[in-house]
Enzyme design. Structure first.
Site, PDB file in Angstrom:
ATOM      1  N   HIS A   9      -5.255 -21.176 -21.974  1.00 20.09           N
ATOM      2  CA  HIS A   9      -5.178 -20.680 -20.600  1.00 20.09           C
ATOM      3  C   HIS A   9      -4.551 -21.648 -19.618  1.00 20.09           C
ATOM      4  O   HIS A   9      -3.969 -21.228 -18.630  1.00 20.09           O
ATOM      5  CB  HIS A   9      -6.533 -20.118 -20.170  1.00 20.09           C
ATOM      6  CG  HIS A   9      -6.702 -18.786 -20.811  1.00 20.09           C
ATOM      7  ND1 HIS A   9      -7.243 -18.659 -22.059  1.00 20.09           N
ATOM      8  CD2 HIS A   9      -6.264 -17.569 -20.440  1.00 20.09           C
ATOM      9  CE1 HIS A   9      -7.172 -17.384 -22.412  1.00 20.09           C
ATOM     10  NE2 HIS A   9      -6.585 -16.707 -21.448  1.00 20.09           N
ATOM     11  N   ARG A  65      -5.008  -9.687 -15.192  1.00 21.65           N
ATOM     12  CA  ARG A  65      -6.115 -10.352 -15.904  1.00 21.65           C
ATOM     13  C   ARG A  65      -7.316 -10.380 -14.962  1.00 21.65           C
ATOM     14  O   ARG A  65      -7.454 -11.301 -14.157  1.00 21.65           O
ATOM     15  CB  ARG A  65      -5.725 -11.790 -16.273  1.00 21.65           C
ATOM     16  CG  ARG A  65      -4.779 -11.924 -17.430  1.00 21.65           C
ATOM     17  CD  ARG A  65      -4.705 -13.372 -17.900  1.00 21.65           C
ATOM     18  NE  ARG A  65      -4.104 -13.462 -19.211  1.00 21.65           N
ATOM     19  CZ  ARG A  65      -2.820 -13.726 -19.419  1.00 21.65           C
ATOM     20  NH1 ARG A  65      -2.006 -13.943 -18.413  1.00 21.65           N
ATOM     21  NH2 ARG A  65      -2.357 -13.783 -20.655  1.00 21.65           N
ATOM     22  N   ARG A 118      -6.244  -4.684 -16.826  1.00 18.18           N
ATOM     23  CA  ARG A 118      -6.954  -4.907 -18.089  1.00 18.18           C
ATOM     24  C   ARG A 118      -8.426  -5.117 -17.801  1.00 18.18           C
ATOM     25  O   ARG A 118      -8.788  -5.951 -16.963  1.00 18.18           O
ATOM     26  CB  ARG A 118      -6.385  -6.125 -18.806  1.00 18.18           C
ATOM     27  CG  ARG A 118      -7.160  -6.430 -20.090  1.00 18.18           C
ATOM     28  CD  ARG A 118      -6.555  -7.556 -20.864  1.00 18.18           C
ATOM     29  NE  ARG A 118      -6.833  -8.845 -20.253  1.00 18.18           N
ATOM     30  CZ  ARG A 118      -6.379  -9.990 -20.742  1.00 18.18           C
ATOM     31  NH1 ARG A 118      -5.612  -9.997 -21.810  1.00 18.18           N
ATOM     32  NH2 ARG A 118      -6.671 -11.127 -20.154  1.00 18.18           N
ATOM     33  N   GLU A 136      -3.490  -6.461 -30.100  1.00 21.22           N
ATOM     34  CA  GLU A 136      -3.547  -7.916 -30.260  1.00 21.22           C
ATOM     35  C   GLU A 136      -4.382  -8.324 -31.465  1.00 21.22           C
ATOM     36  O   GLU A 136      -4.556  -9.499 -31.738  1.00 21.22           O
ATOM     37  CB  GLU A 136      -4.055  -8.582 -28.977  1.00 21.22           C
ATOM     38  CG  GLU A 136      -5.355  -8.051 -28.445  1.00 21.22           C
ATOM     39  CD  GLU A 136      -5.769  -8.709 -27.118  1.00 21.22           C
ATOM     40  OE1 GLU A 136      -5.216  -9.753 -26.751  1.00 21.22           O
ATOM     41  OE2 GLU A 136      -6.667  -8.148 -26.471  1.00 21.22           O
ATOM     42  N   ASN A 170      -0.194 -13.346 -27.854  1.00 19.64           N
ATOM     43  CA  ASN A 170      -0.955 -14.603 -27.928  1.00 19.64           C
ATOM     44  C   ASN A 170      -2.076 -14.464 -28.955  1.00 19.64           C
ATOM     45  O   ASN A 170      -2.267 -15.311 -29.819  1.00 19.64           O
ATOM     46  CB  ASN A 170      -1.559 -14.964 -26.569  1.00 19.64           C
ATOM     47  CG  ASN A 170      -0.534 -14.924 -25.455  1.00 19.64           C
ATOM     48  OD1 ASN A 170       0.657 -14.974 -25.725  1.00 19.64           O
ATOM     49  ND2 ASN A 170      -0.982 -14.826 -24.219  1.00 19.64           N
ATOM     50  N   ASP A 171      -2.819 -13.368 -28.824  1.00 17.47           N
ATOM     51  CA  ASP A 171      -3.893 -13.154 -29.798  1.00 17.47           C
ATOM     52  C   ASP A 171      -3.365 -12.587 -31.109  1.00 17.47           C
ATOM     53  O   ASP A 171      -3.859 -12.931 -32.177  1.00 17.47           O
ATOM     54  CB  ASP A 171      -4.965 -12.226 -29.210  1.00 17.47           C
ATOM     55  CG  ASP A 171      -5.908 -13.002 -28.303  1.00 17.47           C
ATOM     56  OD1 ASP A 171      -6.344 -14.095 -28.713  1.00 17.47           O
ATOM     57  OD2 ASP A 171      -6.204 -12.536 -27.196  1.00 17.47           O
ATOM     58  N   ARG A 224      -5.571 -20.351 -31.267  1.00 18.98           N
ATOM     59  CA  ARG A 224      -4.525 -20.565 -30.257  1.00 18.98           C
ATOM     60  C   ARG A 224      -4.785 -21.788 -29.389  1.00 18.98           C
ATOM     61  O   ARG A 224      -3.906 -22.237 -28.674  1.00 18.98           O
ATOM     62  CB  ARG A 224      -4.366 -19.310 -29.391  1.00 18.98           C
ATOM     63  CG  ARG A 224      -5.582 -18.970 -28.588  1.00 18.98           C
ATOM     64  CD  ARG A 224      -5.497 -17.569 -27.995  1.00 18.98           C
ATOM     65  NE  ARG A 224      -5.011 -17.567 -26.621  1.00 18.98           N
ATOM     66  CZ  ARG A 224      -4.910 -16.475 -25.872  1.00 18.98           C
ATOM     67  NH1 ARG A 224      -5.229 -15.292 -26.379  1.00 18.98           N
ATOM     68  NH2 ARG A 224      -4.488 -16.534 -24.653  1.00 18.98           N
TER      69      ARG A 224
HETATM   70  C1  PEP Z   1      -2.502 -11.877 -25.415  1.00 16.74           C
HETATM   71  O1  PEP Z   1      -3.463 -12.068 -26.168  1.00 16.74           O
HETATM   72  O2  PEP Z   1      -1.323 -11.894 -25.780  1.00 16.74           O
HETATM   73  C2  PEP Z   1      -2.744 -11.648 -23.977  1.00 16.74           C
HETATM   74  C3  PEP Z   1      -1.762 -11.304 -23.181  1.00 16.74           C
HETATM   75  O3  PEP Z   1      -4.008 -11.801 -23.511  1.00 16.74           O
HETATM   76  P1  PEP Z   1      -4.744 -13.208 -23.231  1.00 16.74           P
HETATM   77  O4  PEP Z   1      -3.712 -14.285 -23.331  1.00 16.74           O
HETATM   78  O5  PEP Z   1      -5.348 -13.086 -21.874  1.00 16.74           O
HETATM   79  O6  PEP Z   1      -5.750 -13.242 -24.332  1.00 16.74           O
HETATM   80 MG    MG Z   2      -5.470 -11.546 -25.624  1.00 15.95          MG
END
Ligand code: PEP
Ligand code: MG
Length: 577
Positions: free
Chosen positions: A189, A296, A332, A431, A454-455, A465
């Site tokens: 993050h 978010r 979301r 994801e 990302n996930d 991650r």
């Molecule tokens: C992701 O997982 O790609 C995403 C956009 O959500 P976050 O990074 O908030 O988990």
């Molecule tokens: Mg995510």
């Protein structure tokens, strides 16, 4: 000159002095005192300082954010003027002969608990305010920095072990040149925050980061994951030149930020933003965002001591929707768990929080969290283009259960005569690999998908991650991840549904041609990337990108894929360097 290697977490270059941010916990242990009078004098001085701080924040909030935000700080000042609470603290110091910190913490808890027990939204919000104010008072008494930038005299490069989302909320953005973080990876993050601000960041640079003295001259190369300490003249010169080139490219792209992303052969793509609050929303519009592909909402739940009420959420969402008028806003629902913790929820510790009761899983088991959020979103969507999106969907059943809760909220609002967005689209994040695999089934159940790379990368590649040691695995350019993306887009299109992407890959210059070729409909990214990605797309031929994407999917490693794109489309190589 010393060089550290970390992970490229946010593109760009910065040069400047280092600043170590050391987090200190608030210690409110009970300590007996022989001198209650001195404690009271200390308390009074702290109250005065806290009031001055609040007045400053209030004036700043009035200038920057919505009136509702500013009013919160007015309420905070009133708490410090409340004779009942202040005299309760003093009585405790005198009667129990204890330290001021203990008296403040205990008294605030009692007052807040009384408010919270009233089972009324207004008083629940007051309970939160009391705890916020008490924490401020405690920080003043203990001389603890409120934010990573407190005490900074000049814009600097922030060094930290890692930053929590709450730290980043409090950051004074004008004092930050960039970040160099010991932990984390490209999708942690802190990295996402840095990108949102358009600031360079290197993550996962290791524990050596913590040894760097504040004031040391540094270069952070966020595009290549490199950090230089006390750089020699030649290195500094070279980086100054590169910085200038990239600033010029960005400035040039910014001139055309409000034009559409239409390829040479006429294919148009929607370019929207990932945001977390109303300031981001305004910044996104300035950068040419055509809407929001990922709001978010967890940022609303941080930096406080109890859940935000439906009313607070309604106001916050509405303020954001108002910025975008008729343009789409994909909201979301709460995505906590994993590396996003909310202490006041007192969630049970899990062995593997990323694989645990995170996001939608938690919301489905906690209607007291889920329903107020959905009601607030539905209400805020009136007269706007709201789309609701669920994170961490693994099965069809999760989607159906979540949709049933939305229907329940709609029925309640109808019954109560409260207007809401009847036609808000419902979508999911793809994801989790299982969702990608059953995308054909899920596409029948929802209005849209948004791919969370990302996930999706961390779960597909079994690579945390936030762990820099496995950053090369949790890379969205991995062929396995790109092949899943292709499957998801195809499955959605076969059902006539649109597909977006809100993971970090959507803002990567080298990914743009591949995603155009795969037929992604919407790209959602940190606002500063929008102008460049639009510029890139305007210089591509969509037809040719179909063949490029096909070729890329036959390659064997992320580096091969990136090199291939660089070679095929040289102007992108220059932007991404
Ligand atoms: C992701 O997982 O790609 C995403 C956009 O959500 P976050 O990074 O908030 O988990
Ligand atoms: Mg995510």
């Amino acid at each position: 000159m010393k060089k550290l290697k970390g992970v490229a977490a946010s593109r760009g270059i910065c040069i400047g002095p280092a600043f170590q941010f050391l987090r200190t916990e608030l210690n409110t242990e009970k300590i007996e005192t022989n001198d209650p009078e001195a404690e009271i004098i200390r308390l009074d001085a702290a109250i005065k300082t806290a009031k001055d701080q609040i007045e400053n924040i209030y004036q700043k909030a009035r200038g920057e954010s919505s009136a509702a935000d500013a009013e919160i700080f007015q309420a905070h000042k009133m708490i410090l003027d409340d004779p009942e609470m202040i005299s309760a603290i003093k009585t405790r110091i005198v009667d129990e002969r204890v330290n001021g910190e203990f008296a403040v913490a205990e008294t605030a808890k009692t007052f807040a608990a009384t408010m919270a027990a009233m089972d009324d939204e207004y008083f629940a919000a007051r309970a939160t305010d009391i705890m916020d104010v008490a924490n401020r008072l405690l920080r003043v008494m203990m001389n603890v920095a409120e934010s990573p930038t407190e005490g900074l005299q000049e814009p600097s490069i922030i060094l930290a072990d890692d930053l929590t989302p709450s730290d980043t909320v409090l950051l004074d953005k004008t004092m930050v040149l960039g970040f160099c973080i010991a932990q984390g990876s490209a999708t942690s993050h802190t990295a996402i925050l840095a990108r949102g601000l358009g600031l360079p960041a290197v993550a996962g640079a290791g524990n050596d980061v913590m040894q760097i003295k504040s004031g040391t001259k540094m270069i952070v190369d966020g595009s290549n994951g490199l950090v230089f300490l006390d750089p020699d003249a030649a290195t500094e010169q070279e980086y100054k030149r590169r910085k200038e080139t990239s600033q010029n490219l960005q400035a040039e792209a910014l001139k055309f930020a409000h034009e559409h992303a239409k390829t040479i052969d006429g294919a148009e793509f929607e370019i929207v933003a990932n945001i977390g609050n109303v300031e981001d929303a305004k910044f996104a519009v300035e950068n040419g965002a055509e809407g929001v592909g990922l709001l978010r909402t967890e940022f609303l739940y941080l930096e406080r001591n109890s859940l935000p009420t439906e009313e607070e959420q309604y106001k916050a969402y509405k303020a954001i929707m108002d910025v975008f008028g008729d343009n789409p806003v994909v909201l979301r629902t709460l995505d906590v768990g994993g590396d996003k913790e909310i202490p006041y929820l007192h969630l049970e510790k899990e062995m593997n929080p990323f694989l645990g009761e995170r996001a939608l899983r938690l919301c489905l088991s906690r209607p007291d969290i889920f329903k107020p959020q959905l009601r607030a979103a539905l209400r805020a969507g009136v007269g706007h283009n709201l789309k609701i999106m669920f994170p961490m969907v693994a099965t069809l059943c999760c989607v159906r259960d979540a949709k049933a809760v939305v229907d329940e909220c709609k029925a309640e609002l109808r019954e109560e005569g409260i207007p809401f967005a009847e036609d808000a689209e419902i979508g999911i994040m793809v994801e989790i690999p299982s969702a990608a695999v059953i995308a054909d089934q899920l596409a029948k159940e929802v209005d849209f998908f948004s791919i969370g790379t990302n996930d999706l990368s961390q779960y597909t590649m079994a690579a945390d991650r936030t762990n820099p040691k496995v950053a090369k695995f949790s890379n969205a350019f991995q062929p396995a991840v790109l092949r899943l993306i292709k499957m998801v887009i195809k499955a959605a299109h076969e059902e006539g549904k649109w597909v977006g992407m809100c993971g970090e890959l959507a803002g990567e210059p080298l990914a743009a041609p591949i995603l155009v070729g795969l037929g992604l409909d919407e790209f959602s990214m940190s606002p500063p990337f929008i102008p460049l990605v639009k510029q890139i797309i305007r210089n591509l031929k969509a037809d040719e990108m179909v063949a490029l994407a096909e070729a890329v999917l036959q390659l064997e490693a992320p580096e091969d894929i990136q090199d291939f794109v660089r070679k095929e489309i040289p102007f992108i190589g220059e932007i991404a360097s």
